[in-house]
Design a protein around this motif. Structure first.
Motif, mmCIF file in Angstrom:
data_model
loop_
_atom_site.group_PDB
_atom_site.id
_atom_site.type_symbol
_atom_site.label_atom_id
_atom_site.label_comp_id
_atom_site.label_asym_id
_atom_site.label_seq_id
_atom_site.Cartn_x
_atom_site.Cartn_y
_atom_site.Cartn_z
ATOM 1 N N PRO A 236 -8.141 -6.453 30.877
ATOM 2 C CA PRO A 236 -8.455 -5.807 32.163
ATOM 3 C C PRO A 236 -8.687 -6.747 33.336
ATOM 4 C CG PRO A 236 -9.584 -4.664 30.387
ATOM 5 C CD PRO A 236 -8.940 -5.875 29.769
ATOM 6 N N ARG A 237 -9.470 -7.810 33.172
ATOM 7 C CA ARG A 237 -9.869 -8.595 34.339
ATOM 8 C C ARG A 237 -8.723 -9.424 34.918
ATOM 9 N NH1 ARG A 237 -13.528 -13.839 32.801
ATOM 10 N NH2 ARG A 237 -12.128 -14.814 31.315
ATOM 11 N N LYS A 238 -7.625 -9.547 34.198
ATOM 12 C CA LYS A 238 -6.487 -10.309 34.712
ATOM 13 C C LYS A 238 -5.767 -9.573 35.842
ATOM 14 C CE LYS A 238 -7.173 -13.694 31.855
ATOM 15 N NZ LYS A 238 -7.663 -15.009 32.323
ATOM 16 N N ASN A 239 -6.062 -8.274 36.009
ATOM 17 C CA ASN A 239 -5.615 -7.534 37.188
ATOM 18 C C ASN A 239 -4.102 -7.335 37.224
ATOM 19 O OD1 ASN A 239 -6.493 -6.140 39.481
ATOM 20 N ND2 ASN A 239 -6.113 -7.882 40.834
ATOM 21 N N GLU B 209 -9.995 -19.649 43.715
ATOM 22 C CA GLU B 209 -9.945 -20.184 45.085
ATOM 23 C C GLU B 209 -10.476 -21.615 45.094
ATOM 24 O OE1 GLU B 209 -11.637 -19.388 49.621
ATOM 25 O OE2 GLU B 209 -12.110 -17.964 48.025
ATOM 26 N N GLU B 210 -11.551 -21.842 44.370
ATOM 27 C CA GLU B 210 -12.113 -23.187 44.254
ATOM 28 C C GLU B 210 -11.117 -24.143 43.611
ATOM 29 O OE1 GLU B 210 -15.749 -25.206 41.664
ATOM 30 O OE2 GLU B 210 -15.804 -23.074 42.142
ATOM 31 N N VAL B 211 -10.457 -23.699 42.547
ATOM 32 C CA VAL B 211 -9.479 -24.523 41.854
ATOM 33 C C VAL B 211 -8.305 -24.855 42.778
ATOM 34 C CG1 VAL B 211 -7.810 -24.579 39.953
ATOM 35 C CG2 VAL B 211 -10.096 -23.658 39.577
ATOM 36 N N ALA B 212 -7.848 -23.861 43.537
ATOM 37 C CA ALA B 212 -6.689 -24.054 44.408
ATOM 38 C C ALA B 212 -6.951 -25.075 45.510
ATOM 39 C CB ALA B 212 -6.276 -22.720 45.018
ATOM 40 N N GLY B 213 -8.190 -25.197 45.946
ATOM 41 C CA GLY B 213 -8.537 -26.223 46.928
ATOM 42 C C GLY B 213 -7.771 -26.131 48.232
ATOM 43 N N GLY B 214 -7.470 -24.914 48.691
ATOM 44 C CA GLY B 214 -6.766 -24.737 49.950
ATOM 45 C C GLY B 214 -5.257 -24.829 49.852
ATOM 46 N N ALA B 215 -4.729 -24.961 48.630
ATOM 47 C CA ALA B 215 -3.289 -25.166 48.452
ATOM 48 C C ALA B 215 -2.573 -23.937 47.911
ATOM 49 C CB ALA B 215 -3.050 -26.348 47.515
ATOM 50 N N ALA B 216 -3.184 -22.754 48.025
ATOM 51 C CA ALA B 216 -2.577 -21.522 47.511
ATOM 52 C C ALA B 216 -2.666 -20.433 48.574
ATOM 53 C CB ALA B 216 -3.276 -21.065 46.240
ATOM 54 N N GLU B 217 -1.857 -19.413 48.409
ATOM 55 C CA GLU B 217 -1.956 -18.195 49.209
ATOM 56 C C GLU B 217 -3.048 -17.329 48.598
ATOM 57 O OE1 GLU B 217 -1.062 -15.888 52.417
ATOM 58 O OE2 GLU B 217 0.077 -17.713 51.930
ATOM 59 N N LEU B 218 -4.094 -17.009 49.362
ATOM 60 C CA LEU B 218 -5.239 -16.276 48.838
ATOM 61 C C LEU B 218 -5.151 -14.803 49.198
ATOM 62 C CD1 LEU B 218 -8.110 -18.801 49.649
ATOM 63 C CD2 LEU B 218 -6.846 -18.537 47.496
ATOM 64 N N VAL B 219 -5.542 -13.947 48.232
ATOM 65 C CA VAL B 219 -5.453 -12.498 48.422
ATOM 66 C C VAL B 219 -6.742 -11.846 47.946
ATOM 67 C CG1 VAL B 219 -2.946 -12.540 48.098
ATOM 68 C CG2 VAL B 219 -4.443 -12.070 46.134
ATOM 69 N N ASP B 220 -6.930 -10.600 48.358
ATOM 70 C CA ASP B 220 -8.010 -9.767 47.844
ATOM 71 C C ASP B 220 -7.513 -9.153 46.532
ATOM 72 O OD1 ASP B 220 -9.841 -7.803 47.181
ATOM 73 O OD2 ASP B 220 -9.927 -6.928 49.182
ATOM 74 N N PRO B 221 -8.102 -9.520 45.389
ATOM 75 C CA PRO B 221 -7.573 -9.037 44.109
ATOM 76 C C PRO B 221 -7.730 -7.537 43.903
ATOM 77 C CG PRO B 221 -9.657 -10.174 43.765
ATOM 78 C CD PRO B 221 -9.276 -10.400 45.201
ATOM 79 N N PHE B 222 -8.567 -6.880 44.718
ATOM 80 C CA PHE B 222 -8.792 -5.446 44.571
ATOM 81 C C PHE B 222 -7.954 -4.617 45.561
ATOM 82 C CE2 PHE B 222 -12.603 -7.651 43.102
ATOM 83 C CZ PHE B 222 -12.706 -7.137 41.816
ATOM 84 N N ASP B 223 -7.086 -5.287 46.308
ATOM 85 C CA ASP B 223 -6.280 -4.620 47.337
ATOM 86 C C ASP B 223 -4.800 -4.846 47.027
ATOM 87 O OD1 ASP B 223 -4.823 -3.984 49.665
ATOM 88 O OD2 ASP B 223 -6.558 -4.374 50.937
ATOM 89 N N VAL B 224 -4.113 -3.778 46.634
ATOM 90 C CA VAL B 224 -2.706 -3.884 46.258
ATOM 91 C C VAL B 224 -1.868 -4.415 47.412
ATOM 92 C CG1 VAL B 224 -0.666 -2.516 45.634
ATOM 93 C CG2 VAL B 224 -2.832 -2.138 44.446
#
Length: 339
Positions: free
Chosen positions: A180-183, A275-290
């Protein structure tokens, strides 16, 4: 932890011995110990139950005297030495519904027994904050982030993986246990709303909660590969246009770094350990918003070159040597405190 142990073994300031329960069969390919090993007379789950109920057998019965006992999974091992315990993820304390009852019971017991450890390590500040909120003293808990190895995937390796799994020439990749938590449900819904994007490929073994059956019934346009071994996984990352990893919560999120090391742009969750792991190098999204997940995939595809370069730089920062140095600092502090 196997890769961290291997890095620690290469250092001149420590002598590392691995301890495991009794096994009837050799390790599964890809999970062989990377350090010298010795074994205790009991196998799981009897070993864990004996540790939990009887505090026996001691680690020293297999190793002789040790300066520090470091437990990295499951129930902390009994030992006469000062104890370091690694807790990888304690989100179940807030959301026990995300695990089976047995899983919650075992892991809660591990957390409670860890309270007496000389030090507790965890892979991210998210887990650190959870542990402090659960009553652990702040100076007992230490963040030791995981690392990633540089990879050199050849074009032949990518072609071989494409042929082996019947992959399309372009695809969005998700790497996750089907739980479940993998979304993954929202990820699939978001992908289905997009037009003119590569198909979605999901790599990961079935988890719990009937998620695998539910997801496969949800869409006939998603390719489910099942468990993918390490060598194939590196080529799979390199073949993908984007890694989509919008997990609801993680203790760390190693696929984020693995994809970056392979030069693959990453989409992951805002406000989580990833987000912490990505260190600013990823596209960030709201995991609860399709819609947010879908926008993140589109944006990553459109900004692939920038994200690829930033991701490679981030992966080069996150070495296992750095992780080993952080862990050794914890060992040394514990040893000096107990001298």
């Amino acid at each position: 932890m196997l890769r961290l142990a291997q890095e620690l073994l290469q250092r001149e300031d420590t002598n590392l011995i691995g301890v495991a329960g009794r096994h009837r069969r050799p390790p599964v390919a890809g999970y062989e110990p990377t350090i010298p090993m010795t074994s205790l007379p009991l196998a799981r789950p009897w070993l864990y139950e004996s540790w939990r109920r009887l505090k026996w057998p001691l680690v020293e019965s297999a190793t002789g005297a040790v300066d520090i006992c470091h437990s990295t999974a499951g129930i902390p091992a009994p030992s006469n030495a000062p104890h370091v315990v690694t807790l990888h993820d304690v989100a179940f304390l807030r959301r026990p519904d995300r695990l089976t009852r047995q899983g919650v019971r075992v892991l809660t017991n591990a957390v409670e027994r860890s309270r007496s450890a000389a030090a507790v390590t965890c892979p991210s500040t998210v887990v650190y904050d959870d542990l402090v909120a659960a009553g652990f003293p702040a100076d007992q808990v230490h963040v030791v982030p995981w690392g990633v190895d540089a990879v050199d995937v050849r074009a032949d390796d990518i072609s071989a993986v494409r042929d082996l799994y019947g992959l399309p020439s372009e695809f969005v990749l998700a790497v996750a246990t089907l739980e479940p938590r993998k979304n993954l449900r929202r990820l699939i819904e978001a992908h289905q709303l997009l037009t003119d994007v590569p198909p979605l490929v999901v790599a990961g073994p079935p988890g719990w909660g009937d998620v695998a059956d539910d997801l496969q019934a949800l869409s006939q346009h998603v390719v489910f590969l099942g468990h993918v071994l390490g060598d194939h996984l590196q080529a799979l990352y390199a073949a993908a246009n984007v890694l989509a990893y919008p997990s609801e919560e993680e203790g760390f999120g190693l696929p984020v770094l693995e994809a970056m090391a392979a030069g693959t742009p990453v989409v992951t969750s805002r406000g989580t350990a990833t987000e912490e792991v990505a260190g600013g190098a990823a596209e960030l999204v709201d995991p609860f918003d399709v819609d947010s997940i879908g926008h993140g995939i589109t944006s990553a595809l459109n900004n692939a070159e920038q994200l690829r370069a930033e991701g490679l730089d981030r992966a080069q920062e996150c070495t296992w040597a750095r992780s080993a140095s952080a862990m050794m600092a914890v060992y040394q502090a514990v040893k000096e405190h107990n001298a």
